[in-house]
Design a protein around this motif. Structure first.
Motif, PDB file in Angstrom:
ATOM      1  N   CYS A  75       0.081   4.168   0.553  1.00  0.00           N
ATOM      2  CA  CYS A  75      -0.394   5.177   1.513  1.00  0.00           C
ATOM      3  C   CYS A  75       0.177   4.929   2.903  1.00  0.00           C
ATOM      4  O   CYS A  75       0.612   5.861   3.570  1.00  0.00           O
ATOM      5  CB  CYS A  75      -1.918   5.165   1.551  1.00  0.00           C
ATOM      6  SG  CYS A  75      -2.653   5.398  -0.076  1.00  0.00           S
ATOM      7  N   CYS A  76       0.181   3.662   3.361  1.00  0.00           N
ATOM      8  CA  CYS A  76       0.666   3.373   4.718  1.00  0.00           C
ATOM      9  C   CYS A  76       1.930   2.522   4.706  1.00  0.00           C
ATOM     10  O   CYS A  76       2.528   2.314   5.761  1.00  0.00           O
ATOM     11  CB  CYS A  76      -0.429   2.711   5.544  1.00  0.00           C
ATOM     12  SG  CYS A  76      -0.867   1.046   4.998  1.00  0.00           S
ATOM     13  N   CYS A 109       0.856  -1.189   0.000  1.00  0.00           N
ATOM     14  CA  CYS A 109       0.000   0.000   0.000  1.00  0.00           C
ATOM     15  C   CYS A 109       0.893   1.240   0.000  1.00  0.00           C
ATOM     16  O   CYS A 109       1.692   1.427   0.920  1.00  0.00           O
ATOM     17  CB  CYS A 109      -0.915  -0.006   1.226  1.00  0.00           C
ATOM     18  SG  CYS A 109      -1.911   1.488   1.364  1.00  0.00           S
TER      19      CYS A 109
HETATM   20 ZN   LIG Z   1      -2.693   1.214   3.494  1.00  0.00          ZN
END
Ligand SMILES: [Zn+2]
Length: 105
Positions: free
Chosen positions: A8-9, A6
């Motif tokens: 994003c994280c 991911c």
């Molecule tokens: Zn994530």
């Protein structure tokens, strides 16, 4: 099993943590679109064997949407990037070309 990082994280998530969202980088048609253009947007999709750009959501993680470039035959992942990206980043395209020299977008 498919695993995607991911963007994003940063978590390397397996497919049980992810929700698919279909084809990435679709041009959405507005109310002024012709019937043919709207039909193409709603119903006509390329379904390539090989490299595909997809939307995914880290549903059981941070909850954010992101894009992934993946081979639909081998599940090889070429890269992931934020969903706010209008086109695949050059480093993802280069990763694809390195591993699939015959590939053309
Ligand atoms: Zn994530």
């Amino acid at each position: 099993m498919l695993t995607l990082r991911c963007p994003c994280c940063g978590v390397l998530a397996d497919e049980t943590e992810l929700a698919p969202g279909g084809t990435a980088h679709l041009r959405r048609e507005g109310p002024e679109a012709s019937d043919e253009a709207f039909e193409a947007y709603m119903f006509l999709r390329d379904n390539p064997r090989g490299v595909h750009f997809e939307r995914w959501r880290h549903a059981f993680g941070c909850g954010k949407w992101f894009h992934a470039a993946r081979c639909t035959v081998t599940n090889e992942v070429f890269g992931t990037y934020p969903a706010q990206t209008a086109a695949p980043p050059e480093e993802v395209l280069e990763a694809i070309r390195r591993r699939r020299p015959e590939w053309e977008r």
